[in-house]
Design a protein around this motif. Structure first.
Motif, short mmCIF file in Angstrom:
data_model
loop_
_atom_site.label_atom_id
_atom_site.label_comp_id
_atom_site.label_asym_id
_atom_site.label_seq_id
_atom_site.Cartn_x
_atom_site.Cartn_y
_atom_site.Cartn_z
N GLU A 122 0.83 -1.21 0.00
CA GLU A 122 0.00 0.00 0.00
C GLU A 122 0.86 1.26 0.00
O GLU A 122 0.42 2.32 -0.45
CB GLU A 122 -0.98 -0.04 1.17
CG GLU A 122 -1.95 -1.21 1.02
CD GLU A 122 -3.16 -1.13 1.93
OE1 GLU A 122 -3.15 -0.34 2.88
OE2 GLU A 122 -4.12 -1.89 1.67
N TYR A 171 1.77 1.33 -3.90
CA TYR A 171 0.71 1.69 -4.83
C TYR A 171 -0.16 2.86 -4.35
O TYR A 171 -0.94 3.40 -5.13
CB TYR A 171 -0.19 0.48 -5.09
CG TYR A 171 0.52 -0.68 -5.72
CD1 TYR A 171 1.18 -0.55 -6.93
CD2 TYR A 171 0.54 -1.92 -5.09
CE1 TYR A 171 1.84 -1.63 -7.51
CE2 TYR A 171 1.20 -3.00 -5.66
CZ TYR A 171 1.86 -2.85 -6.88
OH TYR A 171 2.50 -3.91 -7.44
N LEU A 172 -0.01 3.23 -3.07
CA LEU A 172 -0.79 4.34 -2.49
C LEU A 172 -2.30 4.13 -2.66
O LEU A 172 -3.04 5.05 -2.97
CB LEU A 172 -0.36 5.68 -3.12
CG LEU A 172 1.10 6.07 -2.90
CD1 LEU A 172 1.40 7.39 -3.59
CD2 LEU A 172 1.44 6.14 -1.42
N ARG A 173 -2.72 2.90 -2.47
CA ARG A 173 -4.15 2.55 -2.55
C ARG A 173 -4.36 1.23 -1.84
O ARG A 173 -3.41 0.57 -1.42
CB ARG A 173 -4.59 2.41 -4.01
CG ARG A 173 -3.83 1.36 -4.80
CD ARG A 173 -4.44 1.09 -6.16
NE ARG A 173 -3.61 0.22 -6.98
CZ ARG A 173 -3.55 -1.09 -6.86
NH1 ARG A 173 -4.27 -1.71 -5.93
NH2 ARG A 173 -2.77 -1.83 -7.65
N SER A 174 -5.63 0.86 -1.71
CA SER A 174 -5.95 -0.44 -1.12
C SER A 174 -5.58 -1.54 -2.11
O SER A 174 -5.97 -1.48 -3.27
CB SER A 174 -7.44 -0.51 -0.78
OG SER A 174 -7.78 -1.78 -0.28
N VAL A 175 -4.80 -2.50 -1.67
CA VAL A 175 -4.38 -3.57 -2.58
C VAL A 175 -5.36 -4.73 -2.52
O VAL A 175 -6.04 -4.95 -1.52
CB VAL A 175 -2.96 -4.08 -2.24
CG1 VAL A 175 -1.94 -2.98 -2.48
CG2 VAL A 175 -2.87 -4.56 -0.80
N SER A 176 -5.43 -5.48 -3.60
CA SER A 176 -6.38 -6.58 -3.70
C SER A 176 -5.82 -7.85 -3.07
O SER A 176 -4.63 -7.96 -2.80
CB SER A 176 -6.71 -6.84 -5.17
OG SER A 176 -5.55 -7.33 -5.84
N LYS A 182 -6.70 8.43 6.73
CA LYS A 182 -6.30 8.10 5.36
C LYS A 182 -6.28 6.59 5.15
O LYS A 182 -6.67 6.11 4.08
CB LYS A 182 -4.91 8.69 5.08
CG LYS A 182 -4.89 10.21 5.01
CD LYS A 182 -3.48 10.73 4.77
CE LYS A 182 -3.46 12.26 4.73
NZ LYS A 182 -2.08 12.77 4.56
N GLU A 201 -9.77 5.30 4.72
CA GLU A 201 -10.29 5.61 3.39
C GLU A 201 -9.85 4.57 2.35
O GLU A 201 -10.54 4.34 1.36
CB GLU A 201 -9.80 7.00 2.95
CG GLU A 201 -10.47 8.15 3.71
CD GLU A 201 -9.93 9.50 3.28
OE1 GLU A 201 -9.03 9.53 2.40
OE2 GLU A 201 -10.39 10.52 3.81
N ARG A 202 -8.71 3.95 2.59
CA ARG A 202 -8.19 2.97 1.64
C ARG A 202 -8.76 1.57 1.85
O ARG A 202 -8.51 0.67 1.05
CB ARG A 202 -6.65 2.91 1.74
CG ARG A 202 -5.97 4.16 1.22
CD ARG A 202 -4.47 4.03 1.35
NE ARG A 202 -3.79 5.24 0.89
CZ ARG A 202 -2.50 5.47 1.05
NH1 ARG A 202 -1.74 4.56 1.63
NH2 ARG A 202 -1.96 6.60 0.62
N THR A 213 -11.53 -1.38 1.84
CA THR A 213 -12.64 -1.65 0.94
C THR A 213 -13.94 -1.22 1.61
O THR A 213 -13.98 -1.00 2.83
CB THR A 213 -12.73 -3.15 0.61
OG1 THR A 213 -13.06 -3.87 1.81
CG2 THR A 213 -11.40 -3.67 0.06
N ARG A 255 -4.41 -3.99 7.70
CA ARG A 255 -4.15 -2.82 6.85
C ARG A 255 -3.83 -1.60 7.71
O ARG A 255 -2.88 -0.85 7.42
CB ARG A 255 -5.36 -2.52 5.97
CG ARG A 255 -5.63 -3.49 4.83
CD ARG A 255 -6.82 -2.98 4.02
NE ARG A 255 -7.40 -3.98 3.15
CZ ARG A 255 -7.00 -4.21 1.90
NH1 ARG A 255 -6.00 -3.54 1.40
NH2 ARG A 255 -7.61 -5.13 1.16
#
Length: 260
Positions: free
Chosen positions: A121, A124-129, A198, A201-202, A204, A245
């Motif tokens: 994370e 990628y600076l986002r929630s990873v799958s 923050k 927010e990421r 799911t 997370r």
């Protein structure tokens, strides 16, 4: 939960105990706040192994309540229920850990998942799958889901745990009088809140819902399962992934938050 008025209503009993050491007053306080033990132990019991009995949790919790009553300073203007809840929670988890309730292998899995979320994370600076997580860990998606399920019971932590593994400072040491916060503590507190916001927010959508219902609405995982029309095991898994997370996000900033 006990209402805020209860602390004020029992102020004379607190005085009798803290100032005069009247044992009957201490006994009265224990009886008054026993519902806190049931409340905390019931929430912690969700997802624990079947060999952990509710009676054991309550027994550990009562010890935490007594410790809280013995150490609480009623003159500081703090809310006893909040302080006692943390003490009860810490006593229960410490008691369970002494009984080796979570195998080392499970703790190792939890650490791997937390570190994986932290690395991916940040990258990628986002929630990873789940697919990205399983690829990073070198396991199948089914195996990853099983790992998450396995560590679900280890997502609670003791207030007496050290903030950093190499340090002696604990989370309890951060429970500072609201009236005595120094500027550095205030800055760290704000930064922690921003970091968590923050990170949340990421999550799911389902993970955010579980976190909100569990920590803000104070529903049990079984109640959340009914609300979301999912199985309790699935809710437990979503909760576990959300916590890993969030822990990963805080770990990235741990040194800055505490020692900058």
């Amino acid at each position: 939960m006990i209402s805020q008025k209860s602390h004020l209503a029992n102020m004379d009993v607190w005085v009798q105990w803290r100032e005069n050491k009247i044992l009957e007053a201490k006994k009265a306080l224990i009886e008054t706040y026993l519902p806190l033990v049931d409340y905390v132990s019931s929430r912690l019991s969700i997802g624990l192994p079947k060999n952990v009995s509710k009676e054991d949790l309550s027994s550990f919790g009562v010890m935490g309540l007594i410790d809280a009553i013995e150490k609480f300073d009623y003159q500081r203007g703090l809310q006893f229920e909040t302080y006692a809840s943390w003490r009860i929670r810490g006593a229960i988890i410490d008691g369970l850990r002494q009984g080796d309730w979570v195998p080392r292998s499970v703790r190792e899995k939890a650490k791997k998942i937390e570190e994986a979320y932290q690395v991916l994370e940040q990258r990628y600076l986002r929630s990873v799958s789940d697919t990205e997580m399983s690829d990073y860990l070198g396991v199948s998606e089914n195996d990853f889901q099983q790992m998450v399920q396995d560590v679900a019971v280890s997502t609670v932590c003791s207030i007496d745990d050290p903030i950093r593994e190499e340090d002696s400072e604990t989370r309890l040491s951060l429970l500072i009088d609201e009236k005595a916060k120094n500027p550095e503590f205030k800055v760290n507190e704000v930064y922690i809140k921003e970091t968590l916001a923050k990170a949340i927010e990421r999550l799911t959508e389902k993970e955010r819902t579980v976190v909100s219902l569990f920590y803000y609405e104070e529903l049990s995982l079984s109640e959340i399962a009914e609300v979301m029309s999912l199985s309790p095991s699935r809710i437990s898994q979503l909760h576990s992934k959300a916590i890993q997370r969030l822990k990963g996000a805080l770990s990235r900033h741990k040194t800055h938050l505490l020692y900058d």
